[in-house]
Write an enzyme that holds these catalytic residues in place. Structure first.
Site, PDB file in Angstrom:
ATOM      1  N   LYS A  67      -7.987  -8.166  -3.602  1.00  0.00           N
ATOM      2  CA  LYS A  67      -7.498  -7.249  -2.571  1.00  0.00           C
ATOM      3  C   LYS A  67      -8.676  -6.797  -1.713  1.00  0.00           C
ATOM      4  O   LYS A  67      -9.767  -6.538  -2.234  1.00  0.00           O
ATOM      5  CB  LYS A  67      -6.808  -6.054  -3.246  1.00  0.00           C
ATOM      6  CG  LYS A  67      -6.085  -5.119  -2.277  1.00  0.00           C
ATOM      7  CD  LYS A  67      -5.331  -4.014  -3.035  1.00  0.00           C
ATOM      8  CE  LYS A  67      -4.556  -3.092  -2.103  1.00  0.00           C
ATOM      9  NZ  LYS A  67      -3.771  -2.067  -2.825  1.00  0.00           N
ATOM     10  N   SER A 142       1.081  -1.409  -1.377  1.00  0.00           N
ATOM     11  CA  SER A 142       0.123  -1.829  -0.380  1.00  0.00           C
ATOM     12  C   SER A 142      -0.553  -3.162  -0.698  1.00  0.00           C
ATOM     13  O   SER A 142      -1.164  -3.747   0.195  1.00  0.00           O
ATOM     14  CB  SER A 142      -0.967  -0.758  -0.237  1.00  0.00           C
ATOM     15  OG  SER A 142      -1.740  -0.665  -1.409  1.00  0.00           O
ATOM     16  N   SER A 166       1.334   0.447  -5.844  1.00  0.00           N
ATOM     17  CA  SER A 166       0.926  -0.707  -5.036  1.00  0.00           C
ATOM     18  C   SER A 166       0.681  -2.012  -5.766  1.00  0.00           C
ATOM     19  O   SER A 166       0.475  -3.038  -5.107  1.00  0.00           O
ATOM     20  CB  SER A 166      -0.311  -0.356  -4.223  1.00  0.00           C
ATOM     21  OG  SER A 166       0.079   0.415  -3.119  1.00  0.00           O
TER      22      SER A 166
HETATM   23  N1  GLN Z   1       3.301   3.514  -1.162  1.00  0.00           N
HETATM   24  C1  GLN Z   1       2.449   4.488  -1.721  1.00  0.00           C
HETATM   25  C2  GLN Z   1       1.667   5.199  -0.637  1.00  0.00           C
HETATM   26  O1  GLN Z   1       1.805   4.844   0.485  1.00  0.00           O
HETATM   27  C3  GLN Z   1       1.529   3.895  -2.750  1.00  0.00           C
HETATM   28  C4  GLN Z   1       0.372   3.175  -2.186  1.00  0.00           C
HETATM   29  C5  GLN Z   1      -0.575   2.694  -3.241  1.00  0.00           C
HETATM   30  O2  GLN Z   1      -0.266   2.673  -4.426  1.00  0.00           O
HETATM   31  N2  GLN Z   1      -1.761   2.333  -2.826  1.00  0.00           N
HETATM   32  O3  GLN Z   1       0.943   6.088  -0.906  1.00  0.00           O
END
Ligand code: GLN
Length: 486
Positions: A67, A142, A166
């Protein structure tokens, strides 16, 4: 036989037995990336020189995708942000260091929502990753690129991070396995921080065993990171011999099955719960009434932490430096940050600064922190009599690109089932458990993930249950999206 159809474990064993080489594996995936990534758009950077070969290491030079927020020495690491578009860190994140030592061939940087803020991948400032099951659909977020790349067979496994879901949510959307460890188990050092009291380095893999294999190499105390837990967690290999779920008590919290859960996803999850029962597990209905406050608490505490973490990105010592003329320091910040950060970064910075400001701190931040404590206590009490908790990962299957992009609240609500465990720092895994039709006019058949949550530091139990489910149900074999067959 094609490497794309094999697990990480299988490829490693082929390399170790001399049936292939890490070079052959790397070149194969490089070719697949060159063939299919113009469609999937998972990669922000392809690291053609990333192949290593050392059959004496645990990973034996196997190819892995990373990532785009894990610092890798002199490799572009952007957080999918304009702010760091040209940034290449001078050091390796602890986990990258560990995995390199363990023989990882790092093949490139995978797209994501900007600085990991998002649920659909659409907040990336660099490109929009597509879901291999339907390229007009979101792959989840994400860790959008990580999940899409593993699902499309562009890499056998990828690193992700899970702050509020995510790893689990994009894995669920793409039909792969997404895992997050307990908070503190794996070092955050060198990973761009989003919300420091939540961030967990995790993985996206094809199998549960592959998730455990990487976890084993990634986890452990880090002198560079003072929230890591002491020692190292070692998964007992005996767990892979577990035949069924006799003696396991699994809780089904009713709050995860109320309004908002799509009918198709619900029936797929109910079927999976039935399968768990047939495998010998005792299924008990439970209630976690604090669940309804989780999104509100998360979307106060997380922006608060985001606002402080993003504050360092002012484009002065490094990062995006605007060409626009400025007459004051404030104006310089405004231009650099205004151009460098996307809408979600700005939204969370503003919201976070607001909830932390004098006069509002107690009303918002303190209240949310107290709510978080109650959620932790509620999970603790529930786990006193349970081995794991079973829920859906996402209330719906992959939606269409653009469908919710302009409605942040809708995106926040889609996190309802992953966020509570994140607030409590618990480990969780998403395992493919079938398909459901999208509720739009296309009625496309798309993957659904089952979420298994365990108590803090109970990763072994999580893998044990998830592995039995994966092995004894037909879904793993069906999770190859059509159209990426070469
Ligand atoms: N969708 C969640 C957010 O926008 C989680 C994102 C994540 O786990 N990095 O905060």
């Amino acid at each position: 036989m094609k490497f794309k159809d094999l697990s990480l474990e299988q490829i490693i064993s082929m390399i170790k037995w001399g049936e292939t080489t890490s070079r052959e594996v790397f070149d194969y995936f490089l070719w697949r990336i060159q063939t299919y990534d113009s469609t999937i758009q998972a990669f922000n950077y392809i690291n053609e020189g990333g192949c290593v070969s050392n059959t004496d290491t645990p990973l034996a030079g196997v190819t892995i995708g990373v990532k785009d927020l894990y610092s890798e020495k002199w490799i572009p690491t952007t957080g999918a942000s304009i702010m760091l578009k040209d940034y290449a860190p001078p050091f390796d994140a602890t986990i990258i260091k560990k995995l390199k030592k363990a023989g990882m061939s790092s093949i490139g940087k995978l797209n994501m929502d900007e600085f990991a803020m998002g649920t659909s991948g659409e907040n990336s400032r660099l490109r929009t990753t597509k879901n291999p099951w339907g390229t007009e659909r979101i792959p989840g977020g994400s860790s959008s690129g990580s999940a899409a790349a593993v699902a499309a067979g562009l890499v056998p496994a990828a690193l992700g991070t899970d702050t509020g879901g995510s790893c689990r949510q994009p894995a669920s959307m793409c039909g792969v396995v997404g895992f997050r460890p307990s908070y503190g188990r794996s070092s955050r050092y060198g990973i761009f921080p989003m919300a420091s009291s939540f961030d967990c380095p995790g993985t996206i893999t094809k199998t549960v065993k592959d998730a455990a294999l990487l976890y084993d190499l990634m986890n452990g105390e880090d002198p560079m990171e003072n929230t890591t837990l002491p020692g190292k967690d070692v998964i007992n290999p005996e767990i892979w011999n577990t035949k069924d779920l006799q003696g396991m008590k699994l809780g089904i919290p009713k709050e995860y099955f109320e309004e908002g859960l799509d009918a198709g996803v619900r029936s797929t999850i109910m079927q999976a719960i039935d399968d768990l029962k047939k495998l010998g597990a005792e299924i008990v209905d439970i209630s976690l009434p604090m669940t309804k406050y989780a999104i509100a608490a998360y979307y106060i505490i997380v922006p608060a932490e985001v606002s402080t973490n993003l504050a360092r990105l002012d484009g002065i010592r490094y990062g995006h430096n605007s060409d626009a003329a400025h007459e004051s320091l404030d104006e310089l910040y405004l231009h650099n940050r205004g151009e460098g950060l996307g809408d979600e970064g700005k939204r969370r910075s503003i919201l976070g600064s607001y909830v932390l400001s004098a006069g509002f701190y107690d009303a918002y931040y303190t209240k949310a922190a107290q709510t978080r404590s109650l959620i932790i206590e509620e999970f603790n009490a529930a786990f006193a009599g349970l081995d794991a908790i079973i829920t859906p990962v996402s209330p719906e299957v992959a939606w269409k690109i653009g469908e919710k992009a302009n409605d942040p609240l809708k995106l926040y609500l889609a996190d309802a089932y992953t966020i509570p465990a994140s607030l409590a720092g618990l480990p969780g895994i998403s395992v493919p458990c079938g398909f459901a039709e999208s509720e739009d006019e296309e009625k496309e058949r798309l993957p659904v993930g089952l979420q298994i949550l365990a108590n803090h530091s109970q990763e072994e139990k999580l893998f044990q249950i998830a592995n039995v489910f994966e092995r004894e149900t037909p879904w793993k074999e069906q999770m190859t999206p059509p159209g990426f067959d070469d």
